[in-house]
Structures are given as structure tokens and as C-alpha cells.
Write a protein that holds these residues in place. Sequence first.
Motif, PDB file in Angstrom:
ATOM      1  N   UNK A  23       0.930  -1.140  -0.116  1.00 51.02           N
ATOM      2  CA  UNK A  23      -0.039   0.085   0.044  1.00 51.02           C
ATOM      3  C   UNK A  23       0.759   1.395   0.048  1.00 51.02           C
ATOM      4  N   UNK A  24       2.086   1.127   0.616  1.00 53.77           N
ATOM      5  CA  UNK A  24       2.744   2.367   0.790  1.00 53.77           C
ATOM      6  C   UNK A  24       4.276   2.227   0.284  1.00 53.77           C
ATOM      7  N   UNK A  25       4.520   1.841  -1.062  1.00 50.25           N
ATOM      8  CA  UNK A  25       5.833   1.546  -1.512  1.00 50.25           C
ATOM      9  C   UNK A  25       6.827   2.524  -1.203  1.00 50.25           C
ATOM     10  N   UNK A  26       6.409   3.840  -1.319  1.00 51.20           N
ATOM     11  CA  UNK A  26       7.398   4.977  -1.303  1.00 51.20           C
ATOM     12  C   UNK A  26       7.721   4.969   0.121  1.00 51.20           C
ATOM     13  N   UNK A  27       6.832   5.031   1.205  1.00 49.04           N
ATOM     14  CA  UNK A  27       7.258   4.944   2.498  1.00 49.04           C
ATOM     15  C   UNK A  27       8.104   3.870   3.070  1.00 49.04           C
ATOM     16  N   UNK A 134      -2.787  10.825   7.929  1.00 48.79           N
ATOM     17  CA  UNK A 134      -1.600  10.762   7.279  1.00 48.79           C
ATOM     18  C   UNK A 134      -1.219   9.303   7.237  1.00 48.79           C
ATOM     19  N   UNK A 135      -0.705   8.814   6.316  1.00 48.19           N
ATOM     20  CA  UNK A 135      -0.016   7.313   6.184  1.00 48.19           C
ATOM     21  C   UNK A 135       1.279   7.472   7.300  1.00 48.19           C
ATOM     22  N   UNK A 136       1.118   6.384   8.019  1.00 46.43           N
ATOM     23  CA  UNK A 136       1.973   6.002   9.110  1.00 46.43           C
ATOM     24  C   UNK A 136       1.934   7.040  10.392  1.00 46.43           C
ATOM     25  N   UNK A 137       0.980   7.554  10.299  1.00 49.78           N
ATOM     26  CA  UNK A 137       0.642   8.400  11.761  1.00 49.78           C
ATOM     27  C   UNK A 137      -0.159   8.353  12.873  1.00 49.78           C
ATOM     28  N   UNK A 138      -0.872   7.240  12.540  1.00 48.04           N
ATOM     29  CA  UNK A 138      -1.706   6.653  13.660  1.00 48.04           C
ATOM     30  C   UNK A 138      -2.137   5.450  13.610  1.00 48.04           C
ATOM     31  N   UNK A 141      -6.361   1.968  17.119  1.00 44.67           N
ATOM     32  CA  UNK A 141      -7.046   2.466  18.447  1.00 44.67           C
ATOM     33  C   UNK A 141      -6.980   3.956  18.502  1.00 44.67           C
ATOM     34  N   UNK A 142      -6.089   4.582  17.960  1.00 41.97           N
ATOM     35  CA  UNK A 142      -6.091   6.158  18.030  1.00 41.97           C
ATOM     36  C   UNK A 142      -7.163   6.546  16.961  1.00 41.97           C
ATOM     37  N   UNK A 143      -7.222   5.949  15.900  1.00 39.98           N
ATOM     38  CA  UNK A 143      -8.193   6.493  14.780  1.00 39.98           C
ATOM     39  C   UNK A 143      -9.621   6.129  15.215  1.00 39.98           C
ATOM     40  N   UNK A 144      -9.952   4.669  15.930  1.00 45.41           N
ATOM     41  CA  UNK A 144     -11.294   4.475  16.418  1.00 45.41           C
ATOM     42  C   UNK A 144     -11.638   5.474  17.545  1.00 45.41           C
ATOM     43  N   UNK A 184      -2.233   3.281   6.883  1.00 48.75           N
ATOM     44  CA  UNK A 184      -1.643   3.085   5.405  1.00 48.75           C
ATOM     45  C   UNK A 184      -2.376   4.163   4.621  1.00 48.75           C
ATOM     46  N   UNK A 185      -3.667   4.374   4.668  1.00 52.61           N
ATOM     47  CA  UNK A 185      -4.400   4.903   3.674  1.00 52.61           C
ATOM     48  C   UNK A 185      -5.750   5.184   4.143  1.00 52.61           C
ATOM     49  N   UNK A 186      -6.352   6.292   3.482  1.00 57.86           N
ATOM     50  CA  UNK A 186      -7.853   6.697   3.931  1.00 57.86           C
ATOM     51  C   UNK A 186      -8.446   6.854   2.620  1.00 57.86           C
TER      52      UNK A 186
END
Length: 187
Positions: A23-27, A134-138, A141-144, A184-186
Motif C-alpha cells: 500500500x505504501x511502497x514509497x514510505x 496521514x499514512x503511518x501517523x496513527x 486504536x487512535x483512529x477508532x 496506511x491510507x484513507x
Amino acid sequence: MSTDAPFGPLDFQLVLLRRMADQRPELVEDARRALGVTVARMREANRRWQAMSRSPRGRGALTRYRSVLGAPESTARRRIGDLECEALLWPVPLWPDLRFEVMALADGGAVWNEWLVRAPDAPGPALKTAADLRPWSATVDEVARAFPPARPLPGTAPTRFRLALTDPADGAERVADFTWGLLQQVG
């Protein structure tokens, strides 16, 4: 990397990255370079992890994590519904504010969840709208917690998790995708 070399924490981080590369090849590419390893080494680490995980003579999941990551940084008893669990946390140098958490049943040690969580002393991100995701930021549990009532959805592959949520900014329904518990993404 020789297949005779011990499989350790660096190799485990490569396993986490390998699944995130879908999902995040660049990161993942940036992280791989920061770790100073080749694509071939990342693939070999993943191959070895899969072999250890699927071996009929293999150790149980909790024993495997302990042998690869060493002694956990911390352990705690948790009660989830009727289950008495043990939460084991290991540092992940690639993400210093996160820990790899393994939840095991207290009575037999069977692992039922394994993913990245925020370190107990690290501040989490400020999450107000989907634009903050943002990718890799959360973590899951934090998003929920930031977007109640977020609803779990089936993951698209092993180690993947999804949450349906409503963006308070515009009322739009969105789906957040996680790998190993890390956003990874939204969409």
C-alpha cells in the motif's frame, strides 16, 4: 543475509515493511534505505518469517516473538470481556513512538492479536478530520477513538485491518486501511 544468521529485530522490522509495501511502497523504500538494507534482504527476511510461522515443527507465536525480539519491554494483564490476557510490548526502532504489541491469552499463551500501538509515554497525533489521517501517523486504536463510532471491517489480507468512519468535516463515510495496526491510507 545468510539463512544461518539469527533472525532478529531488524529482520522483524523488514517483515512489517514487506506487508506495508503493498500500500505504501514509497514510505517502505525510504524506511528500507534508512535501515541500510537491500530489497533482497527484505524479501529474504519475509521468506524466513513465513517459513518460521508455517513450519509444522515451529514454535508457537508467542515463543517465536520472544525468540526474535527478546524479552518484552513491558507486560501487563488486561481483561477484555471475559478474557484474561497478557499484553507484551516491544520497541520498534524504525518507529520510536510505537511498540509492537502481542496480546496472548493468559491461560495458555495463545496469541490472538499482534500489531503496532502507540508507546505508553508517547503523545498521539491530533486527529480531528480525515485530513489529519496521514499514512503511518496513527494506529487503529487512535483512529477508532478519534472518530466514534468507527466500525471495524474485514481486512483485505492477513495483518490488515480496516475501519469505517465518518469525517466530521463533511459527513462523508471513509474507510481507513491499516497494516500491522499502522494507518496506511484513507479512501
